[in-house]
Write an enzyme that holds these catalytic residues in place. Structure first.
Site, mmCIF file in Angstrom:
data_model
loop_
_atom_site.group_PDB
_atom_site.id
_atom_site.type_symbol
_atom_site.label_atom_id
_atom_site.label_comp_id
_atom_site.label_asym_id
_atom_site.label_seq_id
_atom_site.Cartn_x
_atom_site.Cartn_y
_atom_site.Cartn_z
ATOM 1 N N ASN A 20 47.930 28.454 30.893
ATOM 2 C CA ASN A 20 48.432 28.934 32.177
ATOM 3 C C ASN A 20 49.386 27.897 32.772
ATOM 4 O O ASN A 20 49.211 26.693 32.598
ATOM 5 C CB ASN A 20 47.291 29.303 33.139
ATOM 6 C CG ASN A 20 46.275 28.209 33.382
ATOM 7 O OD1 ASN A 20 45.911 27.453 32.487
ATOM 8 N ND2 ASN A 20 45.790 28.120 34.610
ATOM 9 N N GLU A 43 51.097 27.301 36.457
ATOM 10 C CA GLU A 43 51.172 27.708 37.855
ATOM 11 C C GLU A 43 52.491 27.276 38.480
ATOM 12 O O GLU A 43 53.230 26.463 37.911
ATOM 13 C CB GLU A 43 49.997 27.117 38.635
ATOM 14 C CG GLU A 43 48.665 27.657 38.173
ATOM 15 C CD GLU A 43 47.485 27.094 38.927
ATOM 16 O OE1 GLU A 43 46.381 27.625 38.734
ATOM 17 O OE2 GLU A 43 47.636 26.116 39.695
ATOM 18 N N CYS A 98 49.832 33.453 33.154
ATOM 19 C CA CYS A 98 48.534 33.251 32.505
ATOM 20 C C CYS A 98 48.711 32.776 31.064
ATOM 21 O O CYS A 98 49.750 33.001 30.435
ATOM 22 C CB CYS A 98 47.746 34.557 32.497
ATOM 23 S SG CYS A 98 47.342 35.195 34.128
ATOM 24 N N GLU A 148 47.303 33.903 28.356
ATOM 25 C CA GLU A 148 47.432 35.011 27.402
ATOM 26 C C GLU A 148 48.879 35.481 27.301
ATOM 27 O O GLU A 148 49.405 35.695 26.211
ATOM 28 C CB GLU A 148 46.542 36.189 27.833
ATOM 29 C CG GLU A 148 45.067 35.852 27.891
ATOM 30 C CD GLU A 148 44.589 35.385 29.263
ATOM 31 O OE1 GLU A 148 43.424 35.641 29.595
ATOM 32 O OE2 GLU A 148 45.384 34.759 30.008
ATOM 33 N N CYS A 180 42.856 38.823 32.764
ATOM 34 C CA CYS A 180 43.085 39.571 34.000
ATOM 35 C C CYS A 180 43.697 40.935 33.649
ATOM 36 O O CYS A 180 44.093 41.184 32.511
ATOM 37 C CB CYS A 180 43.988 38.782 34.945
ATOM 38 S SG CYS A 180 45.725 38.709 34.444
ATOM 39 N N CYS A 190 47.266 40.765 32.175
ATOM 40 C CA CYS A 190 47.281 40.330 30.778
ATOM 41 C C CYS A 190 46.793 41.443 29.853
ATOM 42 O O CYS A 190 47.338 41.637 28.765
ATOM 43 C CB CYS A 190 46.435 39.079 30.598
ATOM 44 S SG CYS A 190 47.231 37.611 31.277
#
Length: 156
Positions: A65, A67, A76, A78, A110, A113
């Site tokens: 990930n 940010e 993310c 993934e 999530c 994803c």
């Protein structure tokens, strides 16, 4: 339901009869996603996540990930792994493993994803882990039932 738990810290893998991924590949994916987690850039959430994506021909792409101070721009793990694979010409995927530091629950992808994963098929194996080495296996179909994908646009 294909919910199978295993313990990668002891080298055991779930019965992969319903999985397209062999025990050695599962162990390798689990290792790669844990290593990818170490590279996460998460100064705001302090929630590092790593992912390892297995292509149809056996290549593995890792992701973490990333940010951003403008929160919606974060990505993310993934999706990072998928974008890396797509940028190198891969479109056929078999499995993904995901790691975090969450000890209470298995890390799960999530909704965003799951939808990005769905763009490239329904029959993925997804290995969700805990730091203690245990993991749970689900198919993407189980994680995102009754999903919308590219074939839905062909009907229009």
């Amino acid at each position: 339901m294909a919910q199978v738990s295993g313990d990668c810290s002891r080298g055991s893998a779930p019965n992969s009869a319903s999985s397209s991924v062999g025990p050695e590949q599962i162990q390798h994916l689990l290792h790669v996603c844990k290593e990818a987690k170490k590279e996460a850039y998460c100064p705001y959430s302090h929630f590092p996540v790593g992912a390892a994506l297995l292509t149809g021909d056996g290549k593995i792409f890792s992701g973490c990930n990333v940010e951003n101070a403008c929160f919606p721009l974060g990505v993310c793990a993934e999706r990072t792994a998928i974008q890396k694979a797509i940028s190198e010409g891969y479109r056929n995927f078999r499995a993904m493993a995901i790691a975090s530091d969450s000890e209470e629950e298995f890390i799960v992808p999530c909704g965003a994803c799951r939808q990005v994963m769905r763009e490239f098929g329904r029959n993925w194996d997804v290995y969700m882990t805990k730091p203690n080495g245990t993991y749970m296996f689900k198919t993407l179909e189980e994680l995102l039932p009754l999903s919308f994908g590219p074939e839905g646009l062909k009907k229009l």
